[in-house]
Design a protein around this motif. Structure first.
Motif, PDB file in Angstrom:
ATOM      1  N   ASP A 161       1.237  -1.491   0.136  1.00  0.00           N
ATOM      2  CA  ASP A 161      -0.067  -0.132  -0.274  1.00  0.00           C
ATOM      3  C   ASP A 161       1.016   1.222   0.123  1.00  0.00           C
ATOM      4  N   GLY A 162       0.593   2.287  -0.648  1.00  0.00           N
ATOM      5  CA  GLY A 162       1.169   3.540  -0.641  1.00  0.00           C
ATOM      6  C   GLY A 162       1.925   3.551  -2.065  1.00  0.00           C
ATOM      7  N   THR A 163       1.550   2.680  -2.955  1.00  0.00           N
ATOM      8  CA  THR A 163       2.568   2.482  -3.860  1.00  0.00           C
ATOM      9  C   THR A 163       2.098   3.738  -5.271  1.00  0.00           C
ATOM     10  N   GLU A 164       2.674   4.568  -5.828  1.00  0.00           N
ATOM     11  CA  GLU A 164       2.239   5.653  -6.582  1.00  0.00           C
ATOM     12  C   GLU A 164       2.363   5.398  -8.096  1.00  0.00           C
ATOM     13  N   GLU A 165       3.762   4.649  -7.990  1.00  0.00           N
ATOM     14  CA  GLU A 165       4.149   4.367  -9.267  1.00  0.00           C
ATOM     15  C   GLU A 165       4.559   2.808  -9.924  1.00  0.00           C
ATOM     16  N   THR A 166       4.419   2.094 -10.774  1.00  0.00           N
ATOM     17  CA  THR A 166       5.374   0.440 -10.507  1.00  0.00           C
ATOM     18  C   THR A 166       5.866   0.779 -12.399  1.00  0.00           C
ATOM     19  N   VAL A 167       6.452   0.814 -12.293  1.00  0.00           N
ATOM     20  CA  VAL A 167       7.619   0.365 -13.662  1.00  0.00           C
ATOM     21  C   VAL A 167       8.249  -0.739 -14.276  1.00  0.00           C
TER      22      VAL A 167
END
Length: 426
Positions: A161-167
């Motif tokens: 939780d708190g993930t703002e971007e996934t690359v």
């Protein structure tokens, strides 16, 4: 020096199964101490220690080898290597079998990132492995005291939780290479045989300049004016302290002949007319600042009256410029026939001093700022102590504070999500 730890929040995919579990530090420790192998798995993952990196220059980089062993008695079909780094570091040239998660600041943790690499190949029992290409990590311009935490696990620990971007990585996929079985690694832990983690402290050759500017007040006897005292980290480095200790204290002494009618909620009175003010959280980012709002009534003319704003006595080895650690509060009273002179930030009068002014910044250069009555923070966040609301005359001295060493950041509890996800499946 002691390093604080990030306490990772559960993945959204398993949050519903953890509503009865503690989400604080004690809860995390409790989850981590439960054997993750309820189905009788005989894995025994163990990572080799990582040597600290000292004196690396911002703009430079270093490599992380990632050697580990399967000390169990069963071959594994797949393993994951994850690298959680503090905000002054960044994984570079990620392979296509790796995913990077950017996590925003929360609670007492600054923003950070985690790269998780999936190795879909057999890891034989009793064998030692390492990625065929070590992970390269960049040291960013604002790096100072940093940490990298590496985890090997049988399950994916990404997506908290708190993930703002996934690359997703774009480089060529990397495989594991088997090393001689005599290659030294650490010991596996029977409490969590299907994961292990180690931390790598990184110290960058960088500085951070904490400073306070001159503050000017102007008014007539009987006026209530606003004092806006400011503290700034001019950078280039950001700073995080040890848990439980503020990154800095700002000590404010009011000019003689004034009365505080509304103190800043981020400050506590330590003597008559004197206040000790903290930051909104345990870190301050580069170019971050905090403003403390007070309202003062000018009671009488006191020739040469001058207050002060200065930093506390906490140790700050990264701050090489001590000349700007203190500045006067200059009071000009109309009709008094004199001027205190000076220049800098202006307190003004009739503004919103003493009110509740929070704010929030980004997770890159401005950080987050917690809401605290009577202060505005940029690049810092969290709670702060609150002073009393009674009028206070500006006549006393600031009480001395005991020095607390400014500390460095650690990234911790990275593998707890692995345990949580494992528990959710069972």
């Amino acid at each position: 020096m002691h390093r604080t730890s990030f306490h990772r929040r559960p993945s959204r995919r398993i949050a519903a199964t953890l509503t009865s579990a503690a989400v604080g530090v004690v809860g995390l420790i409790g989850l981590a101490s439960v054997p993750a192998s309820a189905d009788g798995s005989s894995a025994g993952l163990a990572l080799a220690p990582l040597a600290s990196v000292d004196g690396v220059k911002p703009g430079g980089s270093f490599q992380v080898p990632g050697t580990f062993a399967n000390k169990g008695t069963t071959d594994l079909d797949k393993v994951y290597l994850s690298y959680t780094v503090s905000r002054g570091l960044a994984p570079r040239d990620l392979p296509s079998n790796c995913t990077r998660y950017e996590i925003g600041s929360f609670d007492e943790n600054p923003s950070h990132s985690t790269a998780v690499c999936e190795f879909d190949q057999t890891v034989k029992a009793g064998s030692v492995y390492a990625p065929e290409k070590a992970l390269k990590v960049d040291v960013l311009d604002h790096a100072l005291y940093e940490t990298l935490r590496m985890t090997v696990a049988t399950q994916d620990s990404g997506g908290e939780d708190g993930t703002e971007e996934t690359v997703r990585g774009t480089g060529p996929a990397v495989k594991l290479t088997e090393l001689p079985s005599t290659t030294p690694v650490g010991d596996d832990d029977v409490n969590h045989p299907d994961w292990d983690s180690v931390s790598l402290p990184v110290t960058a050759a960088n500085t951070a300049d904490f400073q306070v500017p001159v503050t000017r007040l102007k008014g007539r006897v009987g006026d209530t004016v606003s004092l806006n005292a400011k503290f700034t980290n001019a950078g280039p480095g950001w700073v995080l302290s040890a848990t439980g200790h503020p990154v800095a204290k700002v000590l404010i002494k009011m000019p003689a002949g004034t009365t505080v009618t509304e103190p800043s909620g981020a400050c506590s009175k330590v003597a008559a007319g004197s206040y000790s003010c903290g930051l909104a959280n345990y870190w301050i980012e580069e170019k971050g600042s905090v403003t403390y709002y007070f309202k003062l009534r000018i009671d009488k003319v006191v020739p040469g009256a001058e207050g002060s704003v200065r930093l506390g006595v906490e140790e700050r080895p990264y701050d090489k410029n001590k000349k700007n650690d203190s500045a006067p509060i200059l009071l000009d009273v109309d009709g008094a026939g004199g001027s205190t002179g000076g220049s800098g930030s202006t307190g003004g009068n009739g503004s919103t001093g003493g009110g509740s002014t929070g704010g929030s910044g980004s997770t890159s250069s401005t950080g987050n700022s917690g809401s605290s009555s009577g202060s505005t923070a940029t690049g810092a966040s969290g709670s702060s102590t609150t002073g009393g609301g009674m009028a206070d005359t500006g006549s006393g001295d600031v009480l001395p504070l005991t020095g607390a060493a400014a500390a460095i950041l650690a990234v911790g509890a990275g593998a707890v999500v692995v345990v949580r996800r494992r528990a959710a499946r069972n």
